[in-house]
Design a protein around this motif. Structure first.
Motif, PDB file in Angstrom:
ATOM      1  N   GLY A   1       0.744  -1.247   0.000  1.00  0.00           N
ATOM      2  CA  GLY A   1       0.000   0.000   0.000  1.00  0.00           C
ATOM      3  C   GLY A   1       0.777   1.302   0.000  1.00  0.00           C
ATOM      4  O   GLY A   1       0.655   2.074   0.966  1.00  0.00           O
ATOM      5  N   PRO A   2       1.537   1.629  -1.040  1.00  0.00           N
ATOM      6  CA  PRO A   2       2.140   2.961  -1.088  1.00  0.00           C
ATOM      7  C   PRO A   2       1.046   4.024  -1.074  1.00  0.00           C
ATOM      8  O   PRO A   2       0.132   3.983  -1.900  1.00  0.00           O
ATOM      9  CB  PRO A   2       2.924   2.957  -2.406  1.00  0.00           C
ATOM     10  N   HIS A   3       1.168   4.995  -0.169  1.00  0.00           N
ATOM     11  CA  HIS A   3       0.070   5.928   0.053  1.00  0.00           C
ATOM     12  C   HIS A   3      -0.236   6.774  -1.187  1.00  0.00           C
ATOM     13  O   HIS A   3      -1.386   6.838  -1.637  1.00  0.00           O
ATOM     14  CB  HIS A   3       0.400   6.827   1.247  1.00  0.00           C
ATOM     15  N   ALA A   4       0.762   7.431  -1.723  1.00  0.00           N
ATOM     16  CA  ALA A   4       0.564   8.324  -2.872  1.00  0.00           C
ATOM     17  C   ALA A   4       1.922   8.789  -3.369  1.00  0.00           C
ATOM     18  O   ALA A   4       2.937   8.633  -2.687  1.00  0.00           O
ATOM     19  CB  ALA A   4      -0.284   9.539  -2.467  1.00  0.00           C
ATOM     20  N   ILE A   5       1.947   9.430  -4.545  1.00  0.00           N
ATOM     21  CA  ILE A   5       3.243   9.891  -5.060  1.00  0.00           C
ATOM     22  C   ILE A   5       3.751  11.094  -4.282  1.00  0.00           C
ATOM     23  O   ILE A   5       4.944  11.387  -4.321  1.00  0.00           O
ATOM     24  CB  ILE A   5       3.187  10.218  -6.565  1.00  0.00           C
ATOM     25  N   TYR A   6       2.889  11.799  -3.553  1.00  0.00           N
ATOM     26  CA  TYR A   6       3.350  12.949  -2.770  1.00  0.00           C
ATOM     27  C   TYR A   6       3.816  12.566  -1.369  1.00  0.00           C
ATOM     28  O   TYR A   6       4.336  13.408  -0.643  1.00  0.00           O
ATOM     29  CB  TYR A   6       2.275  14.041  -2.707  1.00  0.00           C
ATOM     30  N   THR A   7       3.664  11.304  -0.991  1.00  0.00           N
ATOM     31  CA  THR A   7       4.194  10.818   0.285  1.00  0.00           C
ATOM     32  C   THR A   7       5.264   9.739   0.088  1.00  0.00           C
ATOM     33  O   THR A   7       5.836   9.274   1.073  1.00  0.00           O
ATOM     34  CB  THR A   7       3.071  10.259   1.169  1.00  0.00           C
ATOM     35  N   CYS A   8       5.494   9.337  -1.146  1.00  0.00           N
ATOM     36  CA  CYS A   8       6.525   8.328  -1.460  1.00  0.00           C
ATOM     37  C   CYS A   8       7.368   8.848  -2.622  1.00  0.00           C
ATOM     38  O   CYS A   8       6.816   9.198  -3.678  1.00  0.00           O
ATOM     39  CB  CYS A   8       5.884   7.004  -1.887  1.00  0.00           C
ATOM     40  N   ASP A   9       8.684   8.886  -2.451  1.00  0.00           N
ATOM     41  CA  ASP A   9       9.513   9.302  -3.585  1.00  0.00           C
ATOM     42  C   ASP A   9       9.703   8.124  -4.540  1.00  0.00           C
ATOM     43  O   ASP A   9       9.261   6.999  -4.273  1.00  0.00           O
ATOM     44  CB  ASP A   9      10.834   9.908  -3.115  1.00  0.00           C
ATOM     45  N   GLY A  10      10.379   8.391  -5.666  1.00  0.00           N
ATOM     46  CA  GLY A  10      10.510   7.369  -6.697  1.00  0.00           C
ATOM     47  C   GLY A  10      11.213   6.112  -6.222  1.00  0.00           C
ATOM     48  O   GLY A  10      10.796   4.990  -6.533  1.00  0.00           O
ATOM     49  N   ASP A  11      12.303   6.262  -5.467  1.00  0.00           N
ATOM     50  CA  ASP A  11      13.035   5.098  -4.976  1.00  0.00           C
ATOM     51  C   ASP A  11      12.176   4.271  -4.029  1.00  0.00           C
ATOM     52  O   ASP A  11      12.212   3.031  -4.059  1.00  0.00           O
ATOM     53  CB  ASP A  11      14.314   5.542  -4.270  1.00  0.00           C
ATOM     54  N   TYR A  12      11.421   4.961  -3.191  1.00  0.00           N
ATOM     55  CA  TYR A  12      10.579   4.219  -2.234  1.00  0.00           C
ATOM     56  C   TYR A  12       9.423   3.522  -2.955  1.00  0.00           C
ATOM     57  O   TYR A  12       9.058   2.390  -2.605  1.00  0.00           O
ATOM     58  CB  TYR A  12      10.047   5.159  -1.157  1.00  0.00           C
ATOM     59  N   LEU A  13       8.865   4.174  -3.972  1.00  0.00           N
ATOM     60  CA  LEU A  13       7.830   3.505  -4.762  1.00  0.00           C
ATOM     61  C   LEU A  13       8.375   2.234  -5.400  1.00  0.00           C
ATOM     62  O   LEU A  13       7.690   1.203  -5.458  1.00  0.00           O
ATOM     63  CB  LEU A  13       7.304   4.453  -5.841  1.00  0.00           C
ATOM     64  N   LYS A  14       9.630   2.289  -5.846  1.00  0.00           N
ATOM     65  CA  LYS A  14      10.234   1.091  -6.443  1.00  0.00           C
ATOM     66  C   LYS A  14      10.446   0.005  -5.396  1.00  0.00           C
ATOM     67  O   LYS A  14      10.314  -1.194  -5.694  1.00  0.00           O
ATOM     68  CB  LYS A  14      11.544   1.462  -7.132  1.00  0.00           C
ATOM     69  N   CYS A  15      10.735   0.391  -4.157  1.00  0.00           N
ATOM     70  CA  CYS A  15      10.821  -0.596  -3.077  1.00  0.00           C
ATOM     71  C   CYS A  15       9.464  -1.270  -2.856  1.00  0.00           C
ATOM     72  O   CYS A  15       9.384  -2.485  -2.636  1.00  0.00           O
ATOM     73  CB  CYS A  15      11.287   0.064  -1.783  1.00  0.00           C
ATOM     74  N   CYS A  16       8.400  -0.473  -2.927  1.00  0.00           N
ATOM     75  CA  CYS A  16       7.048  -1.015  -2.785  1.00  0.00           C
ATOM     76  C   CYS A  16       6.734  -1.978  -3.929  1.00  0.00           C
ATOM     77  O   CYS A  16       6.152  -3.049  -3.721  1.00  0.00           O
ATOM     78  CB  CYS A  16       6.021   0.116  -2.763  1.00  0.00           C
ATOM     79  N   MET A  17       7.139  -1.586  -5.130  1.00  0.00           N
ATOM     80  CA  MET A  17       6.915  -2.442  -6.299  1.00  0.00           C
ATOM     81  C   MET A  17       7.694  -3.750  -6.169  1.00  0.00           C
ATOM     82  O   MET A  17       7.167  -4.834  -6.478  1.00  0.00           O
ATOM     83  CB  MET A  17       7.339  -1.699  -7.560  1.00  0.00           C
ATOM     84  N   ASP A  18       8.931  -3.658  -5.704  1.00  0.00           N
ATOM     85  CA  ASP A  18       9.744  -4.862  -5.519  1.00  0.00           C
ATOM     86  C   ASP A  18       9.081  -5.805  -4.509  1.00  0.00           C
ATOM     87  O   ASP A  18       9.038  -7.022  -4.714  1.00  0.00           O
ATOM     88  CB  ASP A  18      11.146  -4.494  -5.037  1.00  0.00           C
ATOM     89  N   LEU A  19       8.562  -5.239  -3.424  1.00  0.00           N
ATOM     90  CA  LEU A  19       7.913  -6.068  -2.410  1.00  0.00           C
ATOM     91  C   LEU A  19       6.678  -6.739  -2.986  1.00  0.00           C
ATOM     92  O   LEU A  19       6.451  -7.938  -2.779  1.00  0.00           O
ATOM     93  CB  LEU A  19       7.541  -5.218  -1.196  1.00  0.00           C
ATOM     94  N   ALA A  20       5.867  -5.997  -3.723  1.00  0.00           N
ATOM     95  CA  ALA A  20       4.662  -6.574  -4.317  1.00  0.00           C
ATOM     96  C   ALA A  20       5.012  -7.693  -5.283  1.00  0.00           C
ATOM     97  O   ALA A  20       4.350  -8.739  -5.318  1.00  0.00           O
ATOM     98  CB  ALA A  20       3.858  -5.484  -5.030  1.00  0.00           C
ATOM     99  N   GLU A  21       6.074  -7.489  -6.052  1.00  0.00           N
ATOM    100  CA  GLU A  21       6.492  -8.521  -7.006  1.00  0.00           C
ATOM    101  C   GLU A  21       6.979  -9.768  -6.268  1.00  0.00           C
ATOM    102  O   GLU A  21       6.649 -10.891  -6.651  1.00  0.00           O
ATOM    103  CB  GLU A  21       7.579  -7.969  -7.920  1.00  0.00           C
ATOM    104  N   GLN A  22       7.733  -9.573  -5.206  1.00  0.00           N
ATOM    105  CA  GLN A  22       8.207 -10.713  -4.413  1.00  0.00           C
ATOM    106  C   GLN A  22       7.057 -11.504  -3.810  1.00  0.00           C
ATOM    107  O   GLN A  22       7.088 -12.741  -3.764  1.00  0.00           O
ATOM    108  CB  GLN A  22       9.125 -10.222  -3.296  1.00  0.00           C
ATOM    109  N   LEU A  23       6.037 -10.794  -3.353  1.00  0.00           N
ATOM    110  CA  LEU A  23       4.917 -11.452  -2.686  1.00  0.00           C
ATOM    111  C   LEU A  23       3.860 -11.952  -3.669  1.00  0.00           C
ATOM    112  O   LEU A  23       2.970 -12.711  -3.288  1.00  0.00           O
ATOM    113  CB  LEU A  23       4.263 -10.485  -1.690  1.00  0.00           C
TER     114      LEU A  23
END
Length: 443
Positions: free
Chosen positions: A189-211
């Motif tokens: 659940g990344p909150h939004a693009i204004y609360t998550c920077d690009g690198d952190y969004l990619k961390c969220c994407m990596d986690l979703a892909e792993q799971l």
């Protein structure tokens, strides 16, 4: 207490609105349930002779429908209902909500989630998609109440706690994905693009892909969000997320109020699921999503309430009415978003939005027994006409009589069977006194 044998139940003498692909309806119908699954839907005279129910529910004077799906909410935010009203979203968050959230304790989320679940169940919601903190406590509330949910830990970063939040989302998946008799699923659940920077969004994407799960995010909710994205990235929020590969994973996008034609093309291309939250968007002054255009593009749209803090209600029935009326009003066209379409948004389209359409969202043999019975004997249902029209434009939460999830009755004759409301009210009152006792507007 877990069942020791498979129960069989028969809902008879009821007007069944299946919401299946053929739009089948059975004015004198019945539904046979075996365990957690629908075994038969149709005319009662054709019920297989070998089906002998352990329990019979009389649906006389009622409609049987698939349970409503709340495709976007924050259930533990029920504490803030009626607090911080009539201000813009970013001021509402930064000045009012976030400071109080810092005072919440993990166990608070259990009782606050139970309160929201009770409200949702009593308004016919059988499944919801949730994003917040302390989600293990919300998961316990889902398990104990018997409702169905897709849960995501709300993620923000980078900051001192951003890695911890990711770990909590992973742990939520490890401990709860597929849990509660299969009633709980987990997203990232990344909150939004204004609360998550690009690198952190990619961390969220990596986690979703792993799971092997999807992403749940707020997207293009306000004009300010879009303007800031254009300044920072030279792209709209939707274009920005596409540029980093965000939509290569399944995505549930809440709000989608301010979209360009190019944005809609991107959402369509990547089969992004949209949760339309008309009442919250109106109350926060965020704008009105162009749902009729999304539907014309073939984009799937479900309905969400957002939180009780920004909406003041968790009624999908109310969202149906607003979605239908707003679409007609802003387009100056009474033919757009008809009652049948908006009921689909609340049921089968909502089920698709949260990634569960193969098991819920319509009443069909082999699907899970998530069923609601709605009384239509009140004055606002008379004179008799198309029941879907009456439901969307005249229906009220108090019409919901019976709620069944996974074959288990959660409410019968307006009485909850798994939740002690008086205990919930007491516990929530204690939390409110501790968190908000001396706070302005907390009265």
């Amino acid at each position: 207490m877990l069942r020791r044998y498979v129960m069989k139940a028969l809902i008879r003498n009821v007007y069944v609105i299946t919401m299946d692909d053929q739009d089948n309806r059975y004015p004198d119908g019945c539904i046979a349930v075996e365990g957690d699954t629908i075994a038969y839907v149709g005319d009662e005279e054709r019920l297989p002779a070998g089906f002998v129910p352990d329990e019979i529910l009389d649906g006389c004077g009622m409609l049987a429908l698939p349970g409503f799906v709340n495709a976007h909410t924050h259930s533990a935010m029920s504490l803030f209902r009626g607090y911080a009203n009539d201000i813009p979203l970013m001021d509402w968050l930064a000045q009012k909500i976030w400071p109080l959230e810092d005072r919440l304790q993990p166990q608070d989320a259990y009782w606050l989630s139970i309160l929201s679940i009770a409200e949702m169940a009593m308004s016919g919601v059988t499944a919801f998609a949730d994003m917040y903190m302390f989600m293990d406590q919300t998961a316990k509330a889902v398990e104990h109440s018997g409702i169905r949910a897709v849960l995501a830990r709300g993620l923000q970063g980078p900051d001192a706690r951003s890695e911890q939040r990711l770990a909590e989302n992973r742990r939520l998946w490890e401990e709860w994905h597929g849990g509660a008799e299969g009633r709980i699923r987990v997203m990232v659940g990344p909150h939004a693009i204004y609360t998550c920077d690009g690198d952190y969004l990619k961390c969220c994407m990596d986690l979703a892909e792993q799971l092997g799960v999807g992403l749940h995010i707020h997207l293009a909710e306000t004009r300010t969000e879009v303007e800031e994205a254009l300044k920072k990235y030279g792209k709209t929020p939707v274009e920005y997320l596409e540029s980093i590969g965000f939509f290569n994973l399944p995505v549930l996008a809440a709000h989608c109020v301010h979209l360009t034609q190019r944005d809609m093309d991107i959402l369509k291309e990547h089969d992004v699921q949209v949760a339309h939250c008309p009442v919250s968007n109106l109350k926060l002054g965020s704008g009105i999503a162009q749902v009729s255009l999304l539907l014309e593009e073939g984009i799937n749209v479900g309905l969400g309430t957002d939180s009780a803090a920004s909406n003041n209600s968790l009624s999908v029935m109310r969202e149906m009415t607003f979605a239908a009326l707003l679409g007609k009003g802003i387009n100056e066209d009474p033919t757009v978003i008809p009652a049948k379409q908006v009921l689909k948004m609340a049921t089968v389209c909502g089920a698709k939005a949260i990634g569960w359409s193969h098991e819920i969202g319509s009443l069909e043999p082999g699907k899970k027994a998530d069923i609601i019975l709605i009384k239509c004997d009140a004055p606002h249902y008379y004179p008799a006409a198309d029941p879907v029209t009456h439901l969307v434009y005249s229906g009220r939460d108090s019409d919901v009589d019976t709620v069944i999830v996974n074959g288990k009755v959660l409410m019968r004759k307006r009485q909850l069977t798994t939740i002690d409301l008086e205990r919930v009210y007491y516990e929530v009152g204690q939390i409110r006194n501790r968190v908000m006792g001396g706070t302005e507007d907390a009265h």
